[in-house]
Design a protein around this motif. Structure first.
Motif, short mmCIF file in Angstrom:
data_model
loop_
_atom_site.label_atom_id
_atom_site.label_comp_id
_atom_site.label_asym_id
_atom_site.label_seq_id
_atom_site.Cartn_x
_atom_site.Cartn_y
_atom_site.Cartn_z
N PHE A 97 -14.50 54.79 -18.77
CA PHE A 97 -15.83 55.09 -19.32
C PHE A 97 -15.80 56.37 -20.16
CE2 PHE A 97 -19.92 57.33 -18.96
CZ PHE A 97 -20.76 56.39 -19.55
N LEU A 98 -15.16 57.41 -19.66
CA LEU A 98 -15.14 58.69 -20.39
C LEU A 98 -14.11 58.68 -21.52
CD1 LEU A 98 -15.42 61.21 -17.40
CD2 LEU A 98 -17.20 60.58 -19.03
N ARG A 99 -12.91 58.24 -21.21
CA ARG A 99 -11.81 58.37 -22.17
C ARG A 99 -11.99 57.51 -23.42
NH1 ARG A 99 -6.57 60.12 -21.09
NH2 ARG A 99 -6.34 61.39 -19.23
N ARG A 101 -14.66 57.04 -24.90
CA ARG A 101 -15.82 57.50 -25.67
C ARG A 101 -15.63 58.89 -26.26
NH1 ARG A 101 -17.47 53.86 -22.00
NH2 ARG A 101 -19.17 52.47 -22.58
N LEU B 51 -5.72 53.13 -24.38
CA LEU B 51 -5.53 53.77 -23.08
C LEU B 51 -4.06 53.75 -22.66
CD1 LEU B 51 -8.61 52.27 -21.23
CD2 LEU B 51 -8.31 54.64 -21.94
N ARG B 66 -13.36 55.37 -32.29
CA ARG B 66 -14.64 55.53 -31.61
C ARG B 66 -15.47 54.26 -31.61
NH1 ARG B 66 -16.65 60.48 -30.85
NH2 ARG B 66 -18.76 59.83 -31.30
N LEU B 70 -14.28 49.50 -24.50
CA LEU B 70 -13.70 48.64 -23.46
C LEU B 70 -14.58 48.66 -22.22
CD1 LEU B 70 -11.40 47.02 -22.05
CD2 LEU B 70 -10.34 49.21 -21.51
N GLN B 76 -17.40 51.28 -12.94
CA GLN B 76 -17.86 52.24 -11.92
C GLN B 76 -18.37 53.49 -12.62
OE1 GLN B 76 -15.06 53.09 -8.79
NE2 GLN B 76 -14.47 50.95 -8.63
N PHE B 77 -19.38 54.08 -12.01
CA PHE B 77 -19.97 55.29 -12.57
C PHE B 77 -20.24 56.25 -11.42
CE2 PHE B 77 -21.28 51.53 -14.89
CZ PHE B 77 -20.77 51.80 -16.14
N LEU B 93 -22.15 60.59 -25.97
CA LEU B 93 -20.71 60.73 -26.27
C LEU B 93 -20.35 60.02 -27.57
CD1 LEU B 93 -19.19 60.19 -22.71
CD2 LEU B 93 -19.29 62.31 -24.00
N MET B 94 -21.03 58.92 -27.84
CA MET B 94 -20.72 58.17 -29.06
C MET B 94 -21.45 58.71 -30.28
SD MET B 94 -18.58 56.00 -27.92
CE MET B 94 -18.38 54.83 -29.23
#
Lengths: 249, 290
Positions: A97-99, A101, B51, B66, B70, B76-77, B93-94
């Motif tokens: 989620f973080l990486r 973005r 990744l 950007r 994915l 999960q958060f 963030l975007m």
């Protein structure tokens, strides 16, 4: 919502900030109190046949009592709290989620590092302030200048400790692993600090500087450790950024 | 092609997870990535998302990093965030101006937007993950098993959401649910043991695999009907295919279309349903990967 606010919410909503502040405040209040009344406490705990005679406490004793506890239990809490934020790859799904973005890992790392360092420093300053007040009221006023220098050294050590956690978390993945390895690394440094000529160079020496400086130590003696801590903190942050960028998720 | 790879290879020690994959994803398509467990689907998506790094080969994505998003199979958060905060964080963030409320409503989470994520069901987390992904207005959307945790209603909503993205973004989704892939995808890639066995439009995969056969559901008894059909020269075989159901293989569909109803009537069959067997993705998938 920014990553800075995310880290702030992490501290507040998980009560981790309360844990840091409470630990330092607790030792700040109880340290000088224990020193001031230790003789009375031991006397009341005894059977009457043994008499305890302790020298009258001086302000440095109150500060040293706080430093002794804060540099162990306080550091443990700081490392655990920092690891929970800096080991952001511990759960693959949350890391994705973080990486996915951000353009660079540094954008995730810097807020986590900064917010947790500030929280640790806030706790330490609160504890020192409480210790100062209690010592002044119960024993006698500690020297202000020496207190501030010792405080600054302690703050630098905490920044180094959090940077150590960041570096370790970029190599090991789990939160507990990051905290455990960081504590071992800091412990090893502390042991190295007992070796003669290294004593004034290792950053862990700064953890107890406040107590020693308030008593009679020369603040200048700690300058090598200050320099090493600043350099190592920078290197550790750089290392964490590089290794974090290389890590595959 | 908006996404293309040439000889993409990924090894973990001695294990080869991807072996020379040449992926070609047309812009604006919904590309289905199917394959058994361990085929390399998740590895391929992780490589596309940046990744992981390939061991060998080339990977080209014709949009900014950007703009590639994915969604993992089990998003999960942090449990102490609310659903709205997760979407707002993703938006922040975007650096886009999308409306979080609209995205949450599209994901069916309008009523739960201010609840903490720790109380969400798995299906809600999956829909929140989709909302947090879509809010970034990605141009390439990578979805790893996007409907695997959802109940039928939730699955339908997600499939509709993916279908609506056709033309707005390029979607690459992996799925074990071949019916879903056949429904929403226009292009498919079949992976097995790290190799891409087939890639192209689903119609191309299915064409030429039509079997000349009918499925006939009857009122019992069926034994006499089966025997009568077997005696016909244009029937190549009759097999039971479930309760009171026969699979009747014929020499040609055209012949069966003109003769099968009459043959069933002559055999005294009470026909409930009669339909030609159409090949589906599952049949082809099993054939390719077996």
């Amino acid at each position: 919502m920014t990553l800075w606010r995310l880290e702030w919410l992490r501290l507040v909503r998980t009560r981790r900030l309360v844990a840091i502040l409470a630990v330092y405040l607790f030792f700040g209040i109880t340290g000088p109190f224990t020193v001031r009344y230790l003789g009375d406490i031991l006397g009341r705990a005894g059977t009457g046949r043994i008499k305890f005679e302790l020298p009258p406490p001086v302000p440095a004793d109150g500060i040293a009592q706080f430093v002794g506890n804060a540099s162990q239990i306080g550091l443990l809490v700081v490392v655990l709290v920092s690891a929970s934020a800096l080991a952001f790859d511990a759960r693959r799904e949350m890391a994705i989620f973080l990486r996915t973005r951000v353009d660079s890992v540094g954008r995730i790392l810097v807020p986590a590092l900064a917010v947790n360092t500030i929280a640790a420093v806030a706790g330490f300053v609160l504890g020192v302030a409480a210790t100062w007040y209690e010592t002044a009221v119960l024993i006698g006023a500690p020297p202000v200048g020496r207190m501030l220098i010792g405080l600054a050294y302690g703050v630098l050590f905490l920044a180094f400790a959090v940077a150590t956690v960041a570096a370790v978390a970029s190599v090991v993945r789990g939160t507990l692993a990051a905290a455990g390895v960081s504590l071992v690394a800091l412990l090893v440094l502390a042991v190295l600090g007992n070796i003669g000529w290294l004593a004034h160079w290792v950053p862990t020496g700064l953890a107890g500087a406040l107590g020693a400086i308030v008593r009679d130590a020369d603040p200048v003696d700690y300058l090598p450790a200050v320099g090493v801590s600043i350099v190592l903190t920078g290197l550790l942050i750089w290392f964490a950024t590089v290794m974090g960028s290389r890590r595959e998720i | 092609m908006i996404v293309s790879t040439t000889g993409l290879t990924k090894r973990y020690g001695t294990h080869t997870a991807l072996d020379g994959v040449d992926l070609a994803v047309p812009e604006g398509s919904v590309y289905g990535l199917v394959g058994p467990n361990g085929a390399g689907k998740t590895t391929l998506l992780a490589l596309l998302a940046g990744l992981r790094k390939p061991t060998a080969g080339e990977l080209t994505i014709a949009v900014a990093k950007r703009k590639v998003a994915l969604l993992p199979d089990t998003p999960q958060f942090d449990p102490w965030l609310t659903g709205r905060e997760v979407v707002e964080l993703a938006r922040g963030l975007m650096g886009v101006a999308a409306d979080p409320d609209r995205v949450l409503a599209d994901a069916g989470l309008a009523d739960a937007a201010d609840r903490r994520v720790g109380g969400y069901s798995r299906g809600m987390l999956q829909r929140l993950g989709l909302a947090a992904t879509i809010v970034g207005e990605p141009e390439v959307l990578l979805l790893d098993e996007p409907a695997s945790a959802l109940d039928p209603a939730g699955r339908r909503e997600v499939l509709d959401l993916i279908a609506r993205m056709r033309g707005h973004a390029t979607v690459i989704l992996s799925s074990h649910i071949l019916g879903d892939v056949q429904e929403v995808c226009d292009t498919v890639g079949v992976l097995r043991a790290g190799r891409l066995l087939f890639q192209g439009p689903i119609a191309n995969l299915l064409v030429g695999r039509a079997v000349p056969a009918y499925r006939i559901k009857l009122r019992p008894p069926t034994d006499g009907v089966a025997a009568a059909l077997r005696a016909l020269p244009w029937v190549t075989g009759v097999e039971p295919d479930g309760p009171d159901t026969l699979r009747c293989n014929v020499s040609s569909l055209a012949e069966a279309e003109s003769r099968l109803p009459g043959a069933l009537a002559e055999a005294g069959a009470r026909v409930v349903s009669l339909a030609p067997l159409a090949p589906d993705l599952e049949d082809v998938f099993l054939e390719l990967t077996s």
